[in-house]
Design an enzyme around this catalytic site. Structure first.
Site, short mmCIF file in Angstrom:
data_model
loop_
_atom_site.label_atom_id
_atom_site.label_comp_id
_atom_site.label_asym_id
_atom_site.label_seq_id
_atom_site.Cartn_x
_atom_site.Cartn_y
_atom_site.Cartn_z
N GLU A 32 0.85 -1.20 0.00
CA GLU A 32 0.00 0.00 0.00
C GLU A 32 0.88 1.25 0.00
O GLU A 32 1.82 1.34 0.79
CB GLU A 32 -0.92 -0.03 1.23
CG GLU A 32 -1.60 1.27 1.59
CD GLU A 32 -2.49 1.85 0.49
OE1 GLU A 32 -3.30 1.10 -0.09
OE2 GLU A 32 -2.37 3.06 0.21
N GLN A 33 0.53 2.20 -0.85
CA GLN A 33 1.36 3.41 -0.96
C GLN A 33 1.28 4.33 0.27
O GLN A 33 2.24 5.01 0.60
CB GLN A 33 0.99 4.20 -2.21
CG GLN A 33 -0.42 4.77 -2.18
CD GLN A 33 -0.80 5.52 -3.44
OE1 GLN A 33 -0.02 5.60 -4.38
NE2 GLN A 33 -2.00 6.07 -3.47
N ARG A 106 -17.23 5.20 6.43
CA ARG A 106 -16.25 4.49 5.59
C ARG A 106 -15.04 4.02 6.42
O ARG A 106 -14.50 2.94 6.20
CB ARG A 106 -15.80 5.46 4.49
CG ARG A 106 -15.07 4.82 3.37
CD ARG A 106 -14.61 5.87 2.36
NE ARG A 106 -13.77 5.21 1.40
CZ ARG A 106 -14.16 4.76 0.22
NH1 ARG A 106 -15.39 4.95 -0.17
NH2 ARG A 106 -13.34 4.14 -0.58
N TYR A 211 -27.93 10.57 4.66
CA TYR A 211 -28.29 9.45 5.54
C TYR A 211 -27.48 9.46 6.83
O TYR A 211 -26.42 10.07 6.92
CB TYR A 211 -28.19 8.10 4.83
CG TYR A 211 -26.88 7.72 4.17
CD1 TYR A 211 -25.83 7.16 4.88
CD2 TYR A 211 -26.71 7.86 2.79
CE1 TYR A 211 -24.65 6.75 4.26
CE2 TYR A 211 -25.53 7.46 2.15
CZ TYR A 211 -24.51 6.91 2.90
OH TYR A 211 -23.34 6.52 2.28
N ASP A 290 -11.96 -0.97 -8.58
CA ASP A 290 -11.91 0.26 -9.39
C ASP A 290 -10.81 0.21 -10.45
O ASP A 290 -10.90 0.90 -11.46
CB ASP A 290 -11.66 1.47 -8.49
CG ASP A 290 -12.96 2.06 -7.94
OD1 ASP A 290 -14.02 1.44 -8.11
OD2 ASP A 290 -12.90 3.16 -7.33
C1 LIG Z 1 -18.00 10.14 -2.92
C2 LIG Z 1 -18.01 8.66 -3.10
C3 LIG Z 1 -19.00 7.89 -2.47
C4 LIG Z 1 -19.01 6.49 -2.63
N1 LIG Z 1 -20.00 5.76 -2.00
C5 LIG Z 1 -20.00 4.40 -2.14
C6 LIG Z 1 -20.99 3.59 -1.46
O1 LIG Z 1 -21.84 4.10 -0.72
N2 LIG Z 1 -20.96 2.23 -1.63
C7 LIG Z 1 -20.01 1.62 -2.42
O2 LIG Z 1 -20.02 0.38 -2.56
N3 LIG Z 1 -19.08 2.37 -3.08
C8 LIG Z 1 -19.04 3.72 -2.95
N4 LIG Z 1 -18.09 4.47 -3.58
C9 LIG Z 1 -17.11 3.80 -4.45
C10 LIG Z 1 -15.96 3.19 -3.65
O3 LIG Z 1 -15.38 4.16 -2.80
C11 LIG Z 1 -14.88 2.65 -4.59
O4 LIG Z 1 -15.46 2.00 -5.68
C12 LIG Z 1 -14.01 1.65 -3.82
O5 LIG Z 1 -13.27 2.34 -2.83
C13 LIG Z 1 -13.09 0.89 -4.76
O6 LIG Z 1 -12.29 0.01 -4.00
P1 LIG Z 1 -10.87 -0.45 -4.55
O7 LIG Z 1 -10.30 -1.33 -3.48
O8 LIG Z 1 -10.99 -0.97 -5.92
O9 LIG Z 1 -10.01 0.90 -4.68
P2 LIG Z 1 -9.64 1.97 -3.57
O10 LIG Z 1 -10.57 1.90 -2.42
O11 LIG Z 1 -9.47 3.24 -4.30
O12 LIG Z 1 -8.23 1.47 -3.02
C14 LIG Z 1 -7.06 1.54 -3.79
C15 LIG Z 1 -5.87 1.47 -2.84
O13 LIG Z 1 -4.69 1.35 -3.62
C16 LIG Z 1 -3.70 2.24 -3.13
N5 LIG Z 1 -2.80 2.54 -4.26
C17 LIG Z 1 -3.07 3.27 -5.36
N6 LIG Z 1 -1.99 3.31 -6.18
C18 LIG Z 1 -1.01 2.59 -5.56
C19 LIG Z 1 0.33 2.26 -5.91
N7 LIG Z 1 0.90 2.69 -7.05
N8 LIG Z 1 1.05 1.47 -5.06
C20 LIG Z 1 0.51 1.02 -3.89
N9 LIG Z 1 -0.77 1.32 -3.51
C21 LIG Z 1 -1.53 2.07 -4.33
C22 LIG Z 1 -4.51 3.44 -2.64
O14 LIG Z 1 -3.77 4.22 -1.72
C23 LIG Z 1 -5.71 2.75 -2.01
O15 LIG Z 1 -5.49 2.40 -0.67
C24 LIG Z 1 -18.05 5.86 -3.44
C25 LIG Z 1 -17.05 6.63 -4.07
C26 LIG Z 1 -17.04 8.02 -3.90
C27 LIG Z 1 -15.96 8.83 -4.59
#
Ligand SMILES: Cc1cc2nc3c(=O)[nH]c(=O)nc-3n(C[C@H](O)[C@H](O)[C@H](O)COP(=O)(O)OP(=O)(O)OC[C@H]3O[C@@H](n4cnc5c(N)ncnc54)[C@H](O)[C@@H]3O)c2cc1C
Length: 375
Positions: A32-33, A106, A211, A290
């Site tokens: 993790e970065q 969150r 909410y 994502d």
């Molecule tokens: C305003 C908002 C509201 C939301 N509400 C909801 C909701 O109610 N319900 C829901 O299901 N979703 C919601 N989402 C969507 C949700 O936040 C994301 O889809 C989710 O966090 C994706 O998870 P992930 O693990 O794929 O990526 P992320 O949670 O973005 O995690 C990626 C991780 O990778 C790390 N990283 C990035 N690049 C590097 C690198 N080069 N080297 C090492 N580490 C790295 C980052 O620091 C981070 O910790 C919301 C999003 C937003 C913006």
């Protein structure tokens, strides 16, 4: 011997994957970065499909203790407050879907996920900058000059995935020209004014979702979508201007006015997404969450689908631990259609405005959904 897996990113998807792999005897190391985890001021909705994931990794009792279970999700017209759709989310929905619909902070969710990953499996301050997956296994290189070896890599590094960039080259995200203002604040600041438990207020070109995020309803959250094409910063820490926020919602119903005037500060995030990808990886590398299928937050399914991905990937790896590329391909085949449909539906931003049947979203069970045959 069990494969050695590297997961890039300790977000919702990466943590869920490590938690799901641990009991299957598959060792995964998360890089993790960030230097540490911060409690970001945001709420998150965990629909029954996501709660089923959390149940399977042993987190349901913990989440239930702090999260809020609303009776309904109401959808209202922006000014009159006329009800356009009301979805039951209490006991009735829990019985129907076999899992609750919960609203929470969150930070509480992230902390709970971290607690399910064995100590020492997460390496902080490891920003991936380069990756070599051309030969046997994978070599990871980090910004601090260190490197690591693994048999395979899962990119759970979010919408701006470095792994995806190394694979596909630079790509632009889709800018929607819209902004999510969001904040959490003590409910006491409403001075006893009663608000709906969970409500989306629909205007012609903007909306706000409000909410409670704690079981005892002492904390409120809202998130908006408003047109502001000139703002393009995506960051959990960027702050917004309260007067600008309030002017966006001038004329909205009194409930909305009370909320945007009660909050003491607000954050701001440019809303972006990407279109579905035809493939999610190559050889011993695969994208998840994502990194693979970023979506707008309009269905509250981004984290939910990242967590579903994690479970399905853990099942594919358990079924085929000695042929990781095949397991990765099978995982992508299992997940592409569903996530593309959710990305597309989120883009439309009409979900639930009028009576809608959400069974295809909330009824999904990542632990038992049949896996496709190998290609
Ligand atoms: C305003 C908002 C509201 C939301 N509400 C909801 C909701 O109610 N319900 C829901 O299901 N979703 C919601 N989402 C969507 C949700 O936040 C994301 O889809 C989710 O966090 C994706 O998870 P992930 O693990 O794929 O990526 P992320 O949670 O973005 O995690 C990626 C991780 O990778 C790390 N990283 C990035 N690049 C590097 C690198 N080069 N080297 C090492 N580490 C790295 C980052 O620091 C981070 O910790 C919301 C999003 C937003 C913006």
């Amino acid at each position: 011997m069990a494969p050695k897996l590297a997961i890039i990113g300790a977000g919702m998807g990466g943590l869920t994957l490590a938690a799901a792999l641990h009991p299957r005897g598959i060792a995964a190391r998360i890089y993790e970065q960030a230097k540490g985890f911060e409690r970001l001021g945001a709420g998150i909705q965990m629909s029954p499909n996501a709660m089923r994931v959390l149940r399977g990794i042993g987190l349901e009792p913990r989440i239930r203790m702090t999260a809020f279970q609303p009776r309904t999700w109401t959808n209202r017209d922006w000014d009159s407050g006329a009800l356009t759709n009301e979805l039951p989310l209490g006991g009735e929905a829990e019985t129907k879907y076999g899992a609750p619909y919960l609203l929470m902070h969150r930070g509480d969710l992230h902390e709970a996920l971290v607690s399910r990953v064995p100590a020492g499996q997460i390496e902080l301050d490891k920003k991936l900058v380069d990756l070599d997956w051309g030969g046997r296994g994978v070599t990871l290189r980090f910004a601090d000059g260190s490197k690591a070896e693994a048999d395979a890599v899962v990119a759970a590094d979010g919408i701006h995935s470095r792994v995806r960039e190394l694979w596909l080259g630079p790509e632009k995200v889709n800018h929607t020209g819209r902004v999510a203002y969001r904040t959490t604040f003590p409910a006491a600041l409403l001075n006893g004014y009663a608000i709906d438990q969970c409500c989306k207020w629909w205007g012609a070109d903007r909306h706000i979702v409000i909410y409670y995020i704690t079981a005892n309803r002492d904390e409120v959250y809202f998130v908006t979508s408003v047109p502001e094409p000139e703002f393009t910063v995506e960051s959990w820490s960027a702050t917004g201007d309260l007067d600008q926020l309030r002017s966006h919602f001038a004329g909205f119903h009194e409930q909305v006015q009370r909320v945007v005037h009660a909050c003491p500060r607000v954050h701001k995030w440019a809303i972006v997404d990407r279109d579905p990808l035809p493939g999610w990886g190559k050889g011993p590398m695969v994208l998840l969450g994502d990194a693979a299928h970023p979506m707008t937050q309009y269905m509250a399914q981004g984290a939910a689908t990242a967590m579903e991905d994690a479970v399905v990937l853990s099942r594919c790896l358990e079924a085929e631990p000695h042929d990781i590329p095949a397991a990765f391909q099978r995982f992508a085949m299992a997940r592409r259609e569903r996530t593309a449909r959710i990305q597309g539906t989120s883009q439309q931003n009409t979900f639930m405005r009028q009576p809608t049947n959400p069974d295809w979203v909330y009824g999904y069970d990542a632990w038992s959904d049949p896996l496709p045959e190998y290609a």
